[in-house]
Scaffold this active site. Structure first.
Site, mmCIF file in Angstrom:
data_model
loop_
_atom_site.group_PDB
_atom_site.id
_atom_site.type_symbol
_atom_site.label_atom_id
_atom_site.label_comp_id
_atom_site.label_asym_id
_atom_site.label_seq_id
_atom_site.Cartn_x
_atom_site.Cartn_y
_atom_site.Cartn_z
ATOM 1 N N ASN A 168 0.824 -1.193 0.000
ATOM 2 C CA ASN A 168 0.000 0.000 0.000
ATOM 3 C C ASN A 168 0.865 1.252 0.000
ATOM 4 O O ASN A 168 1.667 1.449 0.913
ATOM 5 C CB ASN A 168 -0.881 0.034 1.259
ATOM 6 C CG ASN A 168 -1.769 1.269 1.281
ATOM 7 O OD1 ASN A 168 -2.692 1.379 0.478
ATOM 8 N ND2 ASN A 168 -1.468 2.228 2.154
ATOM 9 N N GLU A 169 0.721 2.059 -1.035
ATOM 10 C CA GLU A 169 1.326 3.388 -1.078
ATOM 11 C C GLU A 169 2.817 3.387 -0.734
ATOM 12 O O GLU A 169 3.229 3.934 0.297
ATOM 13 C CB GLU A 169 0.591 4.355 -0.142
ATOM 14 C CG GLU A 169 -0.864 4.547 -0.507
ATOM 15 C CD GLU A 169 -1.580 5.548 0.404
ATOM 16 O OE1 GLU A 169 -0.952 6.039 1.360
ATOM 17 O OE2 GLU A 169 -2.754 5.846 0.156
ATOM 18 N N GLU A 355 -8.829 2.985 -2.148
ATOM 19 C CA GLU A 355 -9.186 3.904 -1.059
ATOM 20 C C GLU A 355 -9.642 5.221 -1.653
ATOM 21 O O GLU A 355 -9.033 5.730 -2.599
ATOM 22 C CB GLU A 355 -7.986 4.248 -0.146
ATOM 23 C CG GLU A 355 -7.548 3.144 0.764
ATOM 24 C CD GLU A 355 -6.330 3.559 1.609
ATOM 25 O OE1 GLU A 355 -6.167 4.767 1.914
ATOM 26 O OE2 GLU A 355 -5.547 2.668 1.948
ATOM 27 N N TRP A 410 -2.689 7.240 11.845
ATOM 28 C CA TRP A 410 -1.238 7.388 11.839
ATOM 29 C C TRP A 410 -0.795 8.564 12.706
ATOM 30 O O TRP A 410 -1.261 8.692 13.832
ATOM 31 C CB TRP A 410 -0.733 7.489 10.388
ATOM 32 C CG TRP A 410 -1.213 6.338 9.541
ATOM 33 C CD1 TRP A 410 -2.116 6.396 8.512
ATOM 34 C CD2 TRP A 410 -0.869 4.936 9.657
ATOM 35 N NE1 TRP A 410 -2.331 5.142 7.993
ATOM 36 C CE2 TRP A 410 -1.582 4.231 8.664
ATOM 37 C CE3 TRP A 410 -0.011 4.215 10.500
ATOM 38 C CZ2 TRP A 410 -1.472 2.852 8.494
ATOM 39 C CZ3 TRP A 410 0.107 2.841 10.324
ATOM 40 C CH2 TRP A 410 -0.612 2.184 9.342
HETATM 41 C C1 GBH Z 1 -3.897 6.667 3.041
HETATM 42 O O1 GBH Z 1 -2.796 7.478 3.167
HETATM 43 C C2 GBH Z 1 -3.562 5.431 3.800
HETATM 44 O O2 GBH Z 1 -3.419 4.287 2.971
HETATM 45 C C3 GBH Z 1 -4.486 5.141 4.926
HETATM 46 O O3 GBH Z 1 -3.877 4.235 5.794
HETATM 47 C C4 GBH Z 1 -4.877 6.438 5.580
HETATM 48 O O4 GBH Z 1 -5.615 6.220 6.743
HETATM 49 C C5 GBH Z 1 -5.683 7.218 4.578
HETATM 50 O O5 GBH Z 1 -4.992 7.402 3.396
HETATM 51 C C6 GBH Z 1 -6.140 8.580 5.077
HETATM 52 O O6 GBH Z 1 -5.047 9.436 5.257
HETATM 53 O O7 GBH Z 1 1.803 14.046 4.522
HETATM 54 O O8 GBH Z 1 2.784 15.241 6.366
HETATM 55 O O9 GBH Z 1 0.601 15.851 5.583
HETATM 56 C C7 GBH Z 1 -2.879 8.719 2.559
HETATM 57 C C8 GBH Z 1 -1.615 9.480 2.860
HETATM 58 C C9 GBH Z 1 -0.457 10.067 4.798
HETATM 59 C C10 GBH Z 1 -2.077 11.505 3.858
HETATM 60 C C11 GBH Z 1 -0.352 10.995 5.973
HETATM 61 C C12 GBH Z 1 -1.990 12.386 5.085
HETATM 62 C C13 GBH Z 1 -0.541 13.284 6.674
HETATM 63 C C14 GBH Z 1 0.893 13.635 6.935
HETATM 64 N N1 GBH Z 1 -1.703 10.155 4.139
HETATM 65 N N2 GBH Z 1 -0.660 12.349 5.575
HETATM 66 S S1 GBH Z 1 1.566 14.759 5.776
#
Ligand code: GBH
Length: 458
Positions: A168-169, A355, A410
């Protein structure tokens, strides 16, 4: 709430919801499970919002049967989940833990008994800490370890799972984890991130080969997060868009679907050691034939050039005029554009949106319900955008709303609620939000329209 017209979607379109292991399971000390990089990161002071951890999360490890019943009640036919590597293979090598295998088999059998189709992600960011201590994704050995693990899992669970997502990602796992340090393991070195990206790609390719060796009927894909990138100023910022596109998308999709990293990716990342970590044969290994492609989509981003901000040297702001509580744009047409671009640039394989979803400031009202009209509207809009891509000839095979349950977001902890189902993190009570019922009705509308059509074409 109006129901969108979804008549371009295939009759067997797969409707689901998604989660990941560390975000919902809890039970982090059960059995022989060892810490993953997310256990260590979340327990390090200052790393996550409020110091939140996934120690308990949705306690899904103990509540999975009720949660599966809830999926049935809501009329959701498919469920994308991930498996916890440190639960299944505590030291990141050697045999799988028999008890963890038995428990995941119970969960997957429980899905089969209820008629819920599993899509299983093998890596959703919870690397065993022991492997991080041995170098983590920046070292090549980790890719081999993952492939061995994937093959063992396919042996142990392959009779219960047909659809597999390797990783994933990988962008988040490499760039957020090793360059920006906002995700586990919290390192901040672009050379590490670039090596991690290549080894995640390699891990994917090696795992595909090992899963197929164990389970020739498996359908396999990989999931990337794909944003819709627009130039702030079309003349001035086109190059900035191309750089960000190379870093966020090309670095992962080029080798998987085009057989090699493109010139943009090399130009951007050779200064950070990309060419040095690619060994002869790697790109052939990465470019294994797949059965589908997974797309996670959350944002439209307006991009401008900005010196000094990492290798891509860009500034980003959300597109659109309406935003989620994360500050992300609500622009359904962005998803249509992303799907068309994936088809035009990379592959005609079936695409699953693995997603898509939104966090809003939900709350329980005195009637004990959660009224979230903006999430229902979001779902209708994005599902309609998929139908528009299908009308353009894109082979869209399914859609998974993120997320089934409010969960551990996260580094953002528990404040950001993406669920179709509200979770009270003190009592673990689940309350389906209005949007969960709305999503169920979207699914039924499509299924009812699809039935006679598929009957005629048969
Ligand atoms: C997805 O990540 C994930 O696969 C999933 O687990 C997650 O819950 C979902 O999306 C919603 O976020 O980049 O410094 O602004 C998407 C990527 C990673 C985007 C963390 C938001 C916040 C930190 N996400 N990010 S930052």
């Amino acid at each position: 709430m109006t129901s969108p017209d979804l008549h371009h979607l295939r009759p067997d379109f797969v409707w689901g919801v998604a989660t990941s292991a560390y975000q919902i399971e809890g039970a982090v000390e059960e059995g022989t499970r060892t810490p993953s990089i997310w256990d260590v990161f979340s327990h390090t002071p200052g790393r996550t919002h409020h110091g939140d951890t996934g120690d308990v999360a949705c306690d899904h490890w103990h509540r999975w049967a009720d949660d599966l019943d809830l999926l049935v009640d809501l009329g959701i036919p498919a469920y994308r989940l991930s498996l916890s590597w440190p639960r299944l293979q505590p030291s990141g090598e050697g045999e799988l833990d028999a008890r963890a295998v038995r428990e995941y088999r119970q969960l997957l059998s429980g899905m089969r008994d209820r008629g819920i189709r599993p899509f299983v992600t093998l890596y959703h960011w919870d690397l065993p800490q022991e492997l991080e201590d041995a170098g983590g994704w920046p070292v090549r050995r980790t890719a081999r370890a993952f492939a061995v693990y994937a093959g063992l899992v396919a042996d142990a669970l392959g009779d219960l799972v047909e659809d597999w997502i390797t990783i994933n990602e990988p962008w988040c796992a490499s760039v957020l984890g090793y360059a920006l340090g906002v995700h586990a393991p919290g390192r901040t070195d672009w050379r590490d991130a670039v090596a991690a990206a290549h080894h995640l790609n390699l891990a994917h390719g090696m795992a595909v080969a090992d899963i197929r060796a164990s389970n020739p009927a498996a359908r396999i894909g990989v999931t990337n997060i794909i944003a819709d990138l627009l130039a702030a100023d079309p003349q001035r910022d086109a190059a900035a868009v191309a750089r960000l596109d190379a870093l966020n998308h090309g670095l992962f999709l080029d080798p998987v679907f085009l057989g090699a990293y493109g010139v943009e990716v090399h130009a951007l990342l050779d200064p950070y050691g990309l060419s040095e970590v690619i060994l002869p044969g790697d790109e052939e290994t990465i470019a294994q034939p797949l059965d589908f492609v997974g797309v996670n989509h959350y944002q439209q981003v307006i991009v401008a050039g900005a010196p000094g901000a990492g290798p891509a040297e860009v500034s980003e702001r959300p597109g659109g005029s309406r935003h989620t509580s994360f500050g992300w744009s609500i622009t359904p047409s962005a998803l249509t554009r992303v799907l068309v671009q994936v088809r035009d640039r990379y592959t005609s394989l079936p695409i699953y949106i693995t997603e898509n979803g939104a966090s809003f400031t939900d709350y329980v009202t005195p009637d004990g319900e959660v009224h979230d009209p903006e999430r229902s509207e979001y779902l209708s809009g994005y599902v309609e955008a998929i139908d528009a891509a299908a009308a353009d000839g894109v082979d869209v095979a399914g859609y998974f709303a993120w997320s089934f349950l409010d969960n551990y977001e996260w580094a953002e902890g528990y404040d950001k609620r993406f669920g179709l189902v509200w979770v009270d993190f003190h009592t673990q009570k689940r309350i389906p939000k209005d949007s969960a019922r709305h999503y169920g009705s979207l699914i039924r509308t499509h299924q009812q329209a699809a039935l006679p059509a598929s009957g005629l074409s048969a």
